[in-house]
Design a protein around this motif. Structure first.
Motif, PDB file in Angstrom:
ATOM      1  N   TYR A  55       1.097   4.283  -2.828  1.00  0.00           N
ATOM      2  CA  TYR A  55       1.050   5.709  -2.453  1.00  0.00           C
ATOM      3  C   TYR A  55       2.248   6.460  -3.046  1.00  0.00           C
ATOM      4  O   TYR A  55       2.110   7.553  -3.596  1.00  0.00           O
ATOM      5  N   LEU A  56       3.426   5.850  -2.929  1.00  0.00           N
ATOM      6  CA  LEU A  56       4.637   6.533  -3.400  1.00  0.00           C
ATOM      7  C   LEU A  56       4.596   6.712  -4.924  1.00  0.00           C
ATOM      8  O   LEU A  56       5.041   7.743  -5.438  1.00  0.00           O
ATOM      9  N   ARG A  63       2.288   9.632  -5.473  1.00  0.00           N
ATOM     10  CA  ARG A  63       2.727  10.906  -4.910  1.00  0.00           C
ATOM     11  C   ARG A  63       4.084  11.369  -5.451  1.00  0.00           C
ATOM     12  O   ARG A  63       4.304  12.557  -5.657  1.00  0.00           O
ATOM     13  N   ALA A 107       0.848  -1.214   0.000  1.00  0.00           N
ATOM     14  CA  ALA A 107       0.000   0.000   0.000  1.00  0.00           C
ATOM     15  C   ALA A 107       0.871   1.248   0.000  1.00  0.00           C
ATOM     16  O   ALA A 107       0.573   2.245  -0.673  1.00  0.00           O
ATOM     17  N   PHE A 108       1.984   1.189   0.716  1.00  0.00           N
ATOM     18  CA  PHE A 108       2.905   2.333   0.719  1.00  0.00           C
ATOM     19  C   PHE A 108       3.514   2.538  -0.668  1.00  0.00           C
ATOM     20  O   PHE A 108       3.632   3.671  -1.144  1.00  0.00           O
TER      21      PHE A 108
END
Lengths: 155, 157
Positions: free
Chosen positions: B33-34, B37, B29-30
């Protein structure tokens, strides 16, 4: 339509990819959103204890000179304007503007709300288990300027 | 300050921390996101310049990271490929005796870039079978185009 090939070997260039500051900043924002301030601090503490284990050992064995050498090299490499002063029992690191923050501002990367923890928490982690302590005396979130004071704990 | 050269150990420690807090799904999930973003520059380059944009993006990043690689762009065939002879990130983690790398460290390159490139109409593949030796092969092609021949490219040792 062009066909192109680029070949590079590891020894050809200097390893300097400052956009990584932006990735770290995004990572801290993510941690804060999902795990709060304590999550950010715990991660940075673990990182510092792992990555800077040789530096912590140097601080134990050689004292503040080990930290002085580390910070001089970091700011020489990153191009920051740092004034570093050491006495027998203190080390003061004054930075007019943080090179990482400057780079992020130039490139348009958001600077994490808790970016200052990369100084405060990492500094505290470096001192953990040593005769030294640190205080982040000044921190400017806009430009990243800071004054860090490392000192020998009172016995 | 944390110099940019210490980002890779930080990244690896972050993956370990996230997994401890929330299982492997938290790490994935990170990475998603990265990708959303942080990889806007790759997204813009690939969207506006196609595979040439991929070339532009990785020419800069891999040169700044002092990587050991061969990069190929064949616009007529609609293919772009990186043969990583020695990944600077993984190599750093492998040679630091005091660091314990996140076991699935290299998979971030699968999730991050796939998430950017596939919605733009590209097929993305990464061969991580030799990532324990800091080697991998990343390929991007326009959907429906033929594949690169299955070699490790010029200059492969």
């Amino acid at each position: 339509m062009a066909k192109r090939v680029m070949r590079r070997t590891a020894g050809e260039g200097l390893y300097y990819h400052p956009d990584f500051h932006g990735a770290l900043s995004a990572s801290l924002d993510y941690l804060e959103r999902h795990y709060g301030v304590e999550g950010v601090r715990e991660f940075l503490r673990r990182f510092a204890r792992a990555c800077y284990a040789p530096l912590v050992a140097g601080l134990q064995e050689r004292g503040l000179v080990a930290l002085e050498e580390h910070f001089r090299e970091v700011y020489r490499f990153e191009g920051g304007e740092a004034q570093i002063t050491r006495t027998e029992e203190t080390l003061v690191v004054k930075v007019r503007a943080c090179p990482a923050v400057q780079h992020m501002r130039r490139r348009g990367y958001p600077v994490a709300h808790l970016w200052g923890e990369t100084l405060r928490t990492v500094g505290e982690a470096l001192c953990e288990g040593t005769p030294y302590a640190v205080e982040l005396c000044v921190y400017d979130p806009e430009g990243g300027g800071s004054i860090e004071c490392f000192y020998r704990r009172r016995r | 300050m944390i110099p940019c050269t210490d980002f890779i150990p930080a990244y690896s420690e972050l993956f370990k921390y996230l997994e401890e807090r929330g299982a492997p799904q938290a790490v994935a999930a990170f990475w998603e996101y990265l990708a959303d973003r942080f990889l806007q520059n790759l997204r813009e380059l690939a969207a506006t310049q196609g595979l040439r944009g991929c070339w532009e993006y990785w020419a800069r990043t891999l040169t700044e990271e002092a990587a050991d690689f061969t990069m190929e762009l064949d616009e007529e065939a609609g293919e772009f490929r990186i043969v990583m002879h020695q990944c600077p990130s993984k190599a750093l983690l492998l040679r630091c005796s005091y660091l314990e790398p996140y076991p699935d460290y290299c998979r971030h390159c699968d999730i991050l870039y796939r998430r950017v490139l596939e919605p733009l109409g590209y097929e993305y593949e990464i061969d991580l079978s030799e990532c324990d030796q800091a080697r991998c092969i990343l390929s991007v092609r326009k959907k429906g185009q033929a594949q690169f021949p299955p070699t490790r490219g010029a200059g492969e040792s």
